[in-house]
Write a protein that holds these residues in place. Structure first.
Motif, PDB file in Angstrom:
ATOM      1  N   ARG A   1     -51.954 -17.719 -15.784  1.00  0.00           N
ATOM      2  CA  ARG A   1     -50.533 -18.089 -15.544  1.00  0.00           C
ATOM      3  C   ARG A   1     -50.310 -19.269 -14.583  1.00  0.00           C
ATOM      4  O   ARG A   1     -50.880 -19.097 -13.766  1.00  0.00           O
ATOM      5  CB  ARG A   1     -49.750 -16.665 -15.071  1.00  0.00           C
TER       6      ARG A   1
ATOM      7  N   SER B   1     -44.541 -10.396 -15.872  1.00  0.00           N
ATOM      8  CA  SER B   1     -44.555 -11.139 -16.704  1.00  0.00           C
ATOM      9  C   SER B   1     -45.052 -10.469 -18.122  1.00  0.00           C
ATOM     10  O   SER B   1     -45.290  -9.620 -18.153  1.00  0.00           O
ATOM     11  CB  SER B   1     -46.092 -12.323 -16.412  1.00  0.00           C
TER      12      SER B   1
ATOM     13  N   TRP C   1     -44.156 -22.414 -19.303  1.00  0.00           N
ATOM     14  CA  TRP C   1     -44.878 -22.652 -18.084  1.00  0.00           C
ATOM     15  C   TRP C   1     -44.238 -23.861 -17.662  1.00  0.00           C
ATOM     16  O   TRP C   1     -44.051 -24.879 -18.193  1.00  0.00           O
ATOM     17  CB  TRP C   1     -46.329 -22.958 -18.407  1.00  0.00           C
TER      18      TRP C   1
ATOM     19  N   THR D   1     -48.087 -14.809 -19.133  1.00  0.00           N
ATOM     20  CA  THR D   1     -49.447 -14.562 -18.834  1.00  0.00           C
ATOM     21  C   THR D   1     -50.123 -14.399 -20.155  1.00  0.00           C
ATOM     22  O   THR D   1     -49.948 -13.972 -21.210  1.00  0.00           O
ATOM     23  CB  THR D   1     -50.043 -13.157 -18.255  1.00  0.00           C
TER      24      THR D   1
END
Length: 260
Positions: free
Chosen positions: A122, A191, A94, A99
Motif C-alpha cells: 500500500r 484499508s 494510490w 492494500t
C-alpha cells in the motif's frame, strides 16, 4: 520509553523524522500515522526488526505485516505478475486506503513471516508516513495495537499499548479523519484489501477485507474483473496480517487475520 514528537511543530517534526530514520536503520520500531490508523513500522528487509514488530503486537509469523511503499514505481520492484486491473486500481486509489496482495518478487532478500510467496502493498496518503518512507524505503507496517485491542488512531493511544517496545512515536494528529468509516465494523476506517494472487487462474480480483475504498468504487474502475461478493468469507491463498489498518473487535479478539 520512546518519546512522542509532535509533527505539527516544525522543530519537533525535523527531530522526530531524523530519529525515526535512525531507529529504522538500527532495526528498532517506530510508530507513525497513516491515513487510516497509526502503524508500527520496521525495516522490511531486516528480519530481526520484523520479528520485533510481531513480538510488540503479540502476533506470530503466520500473520506477516503488510509493506508500505513511498510511490507507485516501487510496486514493480517488490511484486511480480501484476495484472492490469491492479495497475488501474493503483492509478485510481494510490496514495490512499487500498492494500493489494500480489506475488512477491522471488529475488527479494527479506523475511516477513509465513507469506506463502505473497506481499501486501500500500502507498499511504499521509505526509508524515510518506516523508519517512522517502528516506527509509519500504517499511513493514502493522496497526499500532496489541492483538485483541483496537488499533490506535492517535499517538497517545499507541503509546499506551506499545510503550517501551517503540523507539520513536511520530504524532500526526488523529488518523482516519479523511475517510467515511465504511469497513466491516462500526467506526472502521481500515484499508480495503484486494487479493490479486488468483487472477491468472480465474481472471478476477477478490476483496478480502471491506474498507474505506468501497466495492462500488472498485467496480467503477475494473468492472467484471472484480469477483462477486461472497456471503461467507473464504480464506485467501495469501497469508498476510489484515490488521494493518483494521481496528480489532475487542469483544471477540478477532484480528481478521485472513490475509494482508
Amino acid at each position: 520509553m520512546g518519546r512522542i514528537y509532535d509533527c505539527t511543530v516544525e522543530s519537533e517534526y525535523t527531530a522526530g523524522l531524523r530519529l525515526a530514520r535512525s531507529a529504522i536503520a538500527r532495526g528498532a520500531l517506530v510508530v507513525i500515522p497513516t491515513d487510516t490508523v497509526y502503524g508500527v513500522a520496521a525495516d522490511a528487509f531486516n528480519p530481526e526488526a520484523v520479528q520485533k514488530l510481531l513480538d510488540a503486537k503479540g502476533r506470530g509469523r503466520q500473520s506477516p505485516p503488510p509493506v508500505l511503499i513511498p510511490g507507485i514505481p516501487t510496486l514493480d520492484a517488490l511484486a511480480q505478475n501484476i495484472p492490469q486491473p491492479v495497475r488501474d486500481l493503483v492509478a485510481a486509489f494510490w496514495p490512499g486506503g487500498l492494500t493489494v496482495i500480489l506475488e512477491a518478487q522471488p529475488s527479494l532478500a527479506w523475511d516477513l513471516g509465513e507469506t506463502r510467496g505473497t506481499v501486501a502493498l500500500r502507498m499511504p496518503s499521509n505526509t508524515v508516513a510518506l516523508d519517512l518512507l522517502a528516506e527509509t524505503g519500504p517499511l513493514a507496517v502493522s496497526s499500532a495495537n496489541r492483538t485483541g485491542l483496537p488499533a490506535a488512531i492517535d499517538a497517545i493511544g499507541a503509546e499506551e499499548m506499545l510503550g517501551t517496545s517503540i523507539s520513536v512515536y511520530l504524532d500526526g494528529g488523529v488518523a482516519g479523519l479523511g475517510y467515511e468509516p465504511v469497513g466491516d465494523r462500526a467506526g472502521d476506517t481500515s484499508s480495503t484489501i484486494i487479493d490479486a494472487t488468483g487472477f491468472d487462474s480465474n481472471g478476477t480480483l477478490r476483496i478480502v477485507r471491506n474498507g474505506v475504498i468501497t466495492r462500488g468504487a472498485i467496480e467503477a474502475v475494473i468492472g467484471d474483473a472484480l469477483a462477486p461478493a461472497r456471503v461467507t468469507p473464504v480464506a485467501s491463498g495469501a497469508s498476510v496480517d489484515t490488521d494493518d489498518d483494521a481496528p480489532t473487535d475487542a469483544a471477540t479478539g478477532d484480528d481478521r487475520a485472513a490475509t494482508g
